[in-house]
Motif scaffolding. Structure first.
Motif, PDB file in Angstrom:
ATOM      1  N   HIS A  43     -19.096   3.863  52.299  1.00  0.00           N
ATOM      2  CA  HIS A  43     -18.177   4.819  51.688  1.00  0.00           C
ATOM      3  C   HIS A  43     -16.838   4.178  51.335  1.00  0.00           C
ATOM      4  CE1 HIS A  43     -20.784   8.233  52.366  1.00  0.00           C
ATOM      5  NE2 HIS A  43     -20.942   7.865  53.625  1.00  0.00           N
ATOM      6  N   PHE A  44     -16.393   3.231  52.154  1.00  0.00           N
ATOM      7  CA  PHE A  44     -15.059   2.657  51.949  1.00  0.00           C
ATOM      8  C   PHE A  44     -14.949   1.936  50.612  1.00  0.00           C
ATOM      9  CE2 PHE A  44     -11.792  -0.574  52.364  1.00  0.00           C
ATOM     10  CZ  PHE A  44     -10.757   0.112  52.980  1.00  0.00           C
ATOM     11  N   LEU A  45     -15.980   1.203  50.215  1.00  0.00           N
ATOM     12  CA  LEU A  45     -15.928   0.415  48.980  1.00  0.00           C
ATOM     13  C   LEU A  45     -16.626   1.094  47.807  1.00  0.00           C
ATOM     14  CD1 LEU A  45     -16.639  -3.153  50.417  1.00  0.00           C
ATOM     15  CD2 LEU A  45     -14.440  -2.202  49.710  1.00  0.00           C
ATOM     16  N   LEU A  46     -17.077   2.320  48.001  1.00  0.00           N
ATOM     17  CA  LEU A  46     -17.783   3.024  46.930  1.00  0.00           C
ATOM     18  C   LEU A  46     -16.877   3.176  45.717  1.00  0.00           C
ATOM     19  CD1 LEU A  46     -20.445   4.414  46.223  1.00  0.00           C
ATOM     20  CD2 LEU A  46     -19.440   6.561  47.020  1.00  0.00           C
ATOM     21  N   GLY A  47     -17.374   2.783  44.553  1.00  0.00           N
ATOM     22  CA  GLY A  47     -16.588   2.832  43.327  1.00  0.00           C
ATOM     23  C   GLY A  47     -16.008   1.491  42.936  1.00  0.00           C
ATOM     24  N   ASP A  48     -16.032   0.532  43.840  1.00  0.00           N
ATOM     25  CA  ASP A  48     -15.540  -0.803  43.526  1.00  0.00           C
ATOM     26  C   ASP A  48     -16.516  -1.493  42.576  1.00  0.00           C
ATOM     27  OD1 ASP A  48     -15.086  -3.787  43.906  1.00  0.00           O
ATOM     28  OD2 ASP A  48     -13.464  -2.975  45.138  1.00  0.00           O
ATOM     29  N   ARG A  49     -15.977  -2.244  41.609  1.00  0.00           N
ATOM     30  CA  ARG A  49     -16.823  -2.937  40.636  1.00  0.00           C
ATOM     31  C   ARG A  49     -17.748  -3.955  41.298  1.00  0.00           C
ATOM     32  NH1 ARG A  49     -13.152  -4.423  35.303  1.00  0.00           N
ATOM     33  NH2 ARG A  49     -12.904  -2.294  34.516  1.00  0.00           N
ATOM     34  N   SER A  50     -17.290  -4.513  42.409  1.00  0.00           N
ATOM     35  CA  SER A  50     -18.077  -5.536  43.113  1.00  0.00           C
ATOM     36  C   SER A  50     -18.808  -4.951  44.317  1.00  0.00           C
ATOM     37  CB  SER A  50     -17.149  -6.678  43.562  1.00  0.00           C
ATOM     38  OG  SER A  50     -16.480  -7.253  42.469  1.00  0.00           O
ATOM     39  N   TYR A  51     -19.098  -3.667  44.251  1.00  0.00           N
ATOM     40  CA  TYR A  51     -19.700  -2.965  45.381  1.00  0.00           C
ATOM     41  C   TYR A  51     -20.956  -3.670  45.891  1.00  0.00           C
ATOM     42  CZ  TYR A  51     -21.460   1.074  48.054  1.00  0.00           C
ATOM     43  OH  TYR A  51     -21.922   1.917  49.041  1.00  0.00           O
ATOM     44  N   ARG A  52     -21.863  -4.013  44.984  1.00  0.00           N
ATOM     45  CA  ARG A  52     -23.113  -4.652  45.375  1.00  0.00           C
ATOM     46  C   ARG A  52     -22.875  -6.053  45.937  1.00  0.00           C
ATOM     47  NH1 ARG A  52     -27.548  -2.058  42.734  1.00  0.00           N
ATOM     48  NH2 ARG A  52     -26.876  -0.492  41.219  1.00  0.00           N
ATOM     49  N   LYS A  53     -21.949  -6.785  45.316  1.00  0.00           N
ATOM     50  CA  LYS A  53     -21.683  -8.161  45.735  1.00  0.00           C
ATOM     51  C   LYS A  53     -21.112  -8.212  47.148  1.00  0.00           C
ATOM     52  CE  LYS A  53     -20.864  -9.858  41.035  1.00  0.00           C
ATOM     53  NZ  LYS A  53     -19.884 -10.470  40.105  1.00  0.00           N
ATOM     54  N   TYR A  54     -20.322  -7.217  47.514  1.00  0.00           N
ATOM     55  CA  TYR A  54     -19.765  -7.191  48.861  1.00  0.00           C
ATOM     56  C   TYR A  54     -20.868  -7.198  49.908  1.00  0.00           C
ATOM     57  CZ  TYR A  54     -14.790  -6.552  47.837  1.00  0.00           C
ATOM     58  OH  TYR A  54     -13.490  -6.748  47.457  1.00  0.00           O
ATOM     59  N   PHE A  55     -21.865  -6.352  49.720  1.00  0.00           N
ATOM     60  CA  PHE A  55     -22.939  -6.265  50.706  1.00  0.00           C
ATOM     61  C   PHE A  55     -23.765  -7.547  50.741  1.00  0.00           C
ATOM     62  CE2 PHE A  55     -21.936  -1.819  49.944  1.00  0.00           C
ATOM     63  CZ  PHE A  55     -21.951  -1.316  51.226  1.00  0.00           C
ATOM     64  N   SER A  56     -24.016  -8.136  49.576  1.00  0.00           N
ATOM     65  CA  SER A  56     -24.788  -9.376  49.532  1.00  0.00           C
ATOM     66  C   SER A  56     -24.049 -10.509  50.233  1.00  0.00           C
ATOM     67  CB  SER A  56     -25.083  -9.759  48.079  1.00  0.00           C
ATOM     68  OG  SER A  56     -25.895  -8.790  47.455  1.00  0.00           O
ATOM     69  N   LEU A  57     -22.762 -10.650  49.939  1.00  0.00           N
ATOM     70  CA  LEU A  57     -21.988 -11.732  50.543  1.00  0.00           C
ATOM     71  C   LEU A  57     -21.752 -11.499  52.029  1.00  0.00           C
ATOM     72  CD1 LEU A  57     -19.382 -12.550  47.743  1.00  0.00           C
ATOM     73  CD2 LEU A  57     -21.271 -13.980  48.546  1.00  0.00           C
ATOM     74  N   LEU A  58     -21.555 -10.240  52.415  1.00  0.00           N
ATOM     75  CA  LEU A  58     -21.404  -9.948  53.843  1.00  0.00           C
ATOM     76  C   LEU A  58     -22.679 -10.289  54.608  1.00  0.00           C
ATOM     77  CD1 LEU A  58     -19.434  -6.569  53.766  1.00  0.00           C
ATOM     78  CD2 LEU A  58     -18.652  -8.717  54.774  1.00  0.00           C
ATOM     79  N   THR A  59     -23.828  -9.973  54.025  1.00  0.00           N
ATOM     80  CA  THR A  59     -25.100 -10.313  54.666  1.00  0.00           C
ATOM     81  C   THR A  59     -25.258 -11.816  54.780  1.00  0.00           C
ATOM     82  OG1 THR A  59     -26.118  -8.299  53.761  1.00  0.00           O
ATOM     83  CG2 THR A  59     -27.600 -10.033  54.541  1.00  0.00           C
ATOM     84  N   LEU A  60     -24.949 -12.538  53.691  1.00  0.00           N
ATOM     85  CA  LEU A  60     -25.055 -14.000  53.705  1.00  0.00           C
ATOM     86  C   LEU A  60     -24.114 -14.606  54.745  1.00  0.00           C
ATOM     87  CD1 LEU A  60     -25.991 -16.708  52.449  1.00  0.00           C
ATOM     88  CD2 LEU A  60     -24.087 -16.487  50.828  1.00  0.00           C
ATOM     89  N   THR A  61     -22.877 -14.116  54.789  1.00  0.00           N
ATOM     90  CA  THR A  61     -21.875 -14.695  55.677  1.00  0.00           C
ATOM     91  C   THR A  61     -22.233 -14.498  57.144  1.00  0.00           C
ATOM     92  OG1 THR A  61     -20.151 -14.310  54.010  1.00  0.00           O
ATOM     93  CG2 THR A  61     -19.425 -14.686  56.273  1.00  0.00           C
ATOM     94  N   THR A  62     -22.564 -13.279  57.522  1.00  0.00           N
ATOM     95  CA  THR A  62     -22.876 -13.014  58.936  1.00  0.00           C
ATOM     96  C   THR A  62     -24.217 -13.618  59.346  1.00  0.00           C
ATOM     97  OG1 THR A  62     -23.749 -10.843  58.275  1.00  0.00           O
ATOM     98  CG2 THR A  62     -21.477 -10.928  59.059  1.00  0.00           C
TER      99      THR A  62
END
Length: 505
Positions: free
Chosen positions: A89-108
């Protein structure tokens, strides 16, 4: 049966990474993010089960599975899961919404695999991927020049830190003829090093951990990172800023009884003072948390310098959970300090003295039951001060009889939880983590001086009125805690561009 846990764990790690890539496709509906959250929740559960049921140490190819590695995997992956769930919900509407989840998954994921690595080459690759992932996350808003500049600064420092660690790994592997960490850290392998070689290698190791921990004189990148979205500041505590304690613990047989412990002790002590001062003078809540992180990471590295590696791991995990929670709550932080002012002024001296007595008893009790030497005394003093403060806030300054009773119940419950958590961690880790040797320098007087200076700084800043010394100290700490000018905007320009584009549409 022992190998089954790692196999199933790695299967779902791969599935999590595939899910994060699948989420990048614009053809995939955004609702899929909830399915992705469910997918990434499986690896930490499996790691927790392995931590509970797998008692033996297992080396499986380039991977190692013991209580420490499984515990760190649980910690990092759970932190990543919590942050990604918050981002729905916090990042909903952000242009990079999908990229955030992908990079967070990769990083952790890369962060968890780094601490599961038995091969130094694999550890380097996974740790480098973690640092790269965090830098790319900060840089996602390319149209925001402030975030881009902060990411460039982070990238340069992280690259330098990684290259220094690369030099350490290459030196160790070439000298010992091994790449596997357990073989490199044996007494036979380390016996082949001259004292000057061990000192240089350990100094390089110290340099490589000071940077990601945001320690002086490299604290600037951590202050600049405040421009990142709040969940990103939280995920930094998932084995990234607190990775220094983990790395030094892994290299403990090499690092213990080394002259490099002395500069680490000094630089970490300075960082504790600087971080505490920044926390006290900053009005921006996120930068207050950043200042606190600098100080806490400094204390964690002091624990490593004193050979208290179990305490450092406990500190890294508990601080990571606590500080990430504060970052996620940053948007709703409200100060409530005026209501209790009257009660504090009217409290008797005897009531206030009771807090001091309880703190002294707690400190002496901890000192008499803990095994570490120099670290025990300092930790006992800090614990005694914390207990005193908690007693005053919860009980002495409580509102009415009901408030004091409730405060006493919370105080006792907190003490019980603290004892259970610390004893549980010690029982879990004491066989996996080797005991370190404290430096030969008089560490206790040095740390007592650090505590005394820190107390004087706090008292000086808390004094009412204005005098030259306090004003100069205050302004210096404010300037030290401010980010670089090129990563500050009074009003984000890219928001104006968004508004104009929206208006044109």
């Amino acid at each position: 049966m022992l190998v089954s846990w790692p196999i199933v764990f790695f299967i779902f790690i791969v599935v999590s990474l595939i899910s994060s890539i699948f989420l990048l496709s614009s053809k995939v509906p955004l609702d899929y993010v909830r399915i992705h959250i469910g997918v990434i929740s499986v690896p930490p559960i499996l790691a927790l089960c392995a931590l509970i049921f797998q008692k033996e140490h297992l080396i499986w190819g380039p991977w190692q599975f013991n209580t420490l590695s499984w515990l760190l995997a649980v910690f990092v992956l759970t932190m990543g899961l919590i942050v990604q769930r918050y981002c729905v919900h916090f990042l909903l509407g952000d242009r990079s919404y999908r990229k955030y989840f992908s990079l967070l998954t990769l990083t952790t994921t890369a962060g968890s695999l780094a601490w599961l690595s038995a091969d130094l080459r694999l550890l380097l690759i996974c740790w480098g991927t973690t640092l790269l992932g965090l830098t790319l996350i900060i840089r996602l808003k390319k149209e925001w020049i402030v975030a881009k500049r902060a990411a460039v600064t982070m990238g340069r420092l992280f690259t330098f830190s990684w290259l220094v660690l690369l030099a350490v790994v290459l030196w160790l592997s070439q000298a010992t003829g091994h790449w596997q960490l357990s073989q490199v850290m044996t007494e036979e392998s380390l016996a082949g090093f001259a004292s000057w070689e061990k000192t240089i290698i350990n100094l390089l190791l110290v340099l490589s951990v000071l940077i990601p921990a945001g320690q002086w004189p490299f604290q600037r990148w951590l202050l600049d990172s405040a421009v990142a979205p709040t969940p990103i500041s939280a995920v930094m505590h998932a084995g990234i800023v607190n990775a220094g304690g983990i790395l030094l613990t892994l290299f403990a047989p090499l690092f213990s009884a080394s002259l490099a412990q002395i500069p680490l002790l000094i630089l970490s002590g300075i960082s504790v003072l600087i971080g505490t001062g920044i926390m006290l003078v900053q009005v921006d809540y996120k930068r207050q948390l950043v200042g606190s992180t600098i100080a806490q990471m400094g204390f964690m590295l002091i624990q490593c310098a004193l050979g208290a590696y179990v305490a450092a791991i406990i500190h890294a995990i508990l601080h990571g959970l606590f500080k990430s929670t504060l970052f996620l709550q940053a948007g709703s932080a409200i100060q409530h300090g005026h209501a209790k002012k009257k009660s504090k002024e009217s409290t008797s001296f005897i009531a206030k003295g009771s807090g001091l007595i309880v703190g002294i008893i707690a400190g002496i009790g901890y000192w008499s039951t803990s095994p570490e030497e120099a670290y025990t005394l300092i930790s006992s003093i800090i614990l005694g001060c914390s207990v005193t403060l908690a007693w005053l806030q919860l009980i002495v300054y409580g509102q009415g009889r009901i408030g004091r009773i409730a405060g006493f119940i919370l105080f006792v419950a907190g003490a019980i939880i603290y004892s259970l958590v610390h004893s549980g961690f010690h029982r879990l880790l004491h066989e996996t983590i080797v005991s370190g040797i404290q430096p030969s320098v008089p560490a206790i007087p040095f740390l007592l001086i650090i505590l005394l200076i820190g107390s004087l700084i706090g008292l000086g800043l808390a004094q009412k009125g204005s005098f030259k010394g306090r004003t100069m100290l205050y302004l210096w700490l404010v300037k030290l805690g401010e980010p670089n000018e090129d990563v500050v905007e009074s009003h984000p320009k890219f928001l104006t561009q968004y508004m104009s584009q929206g208006g044109n549409k």
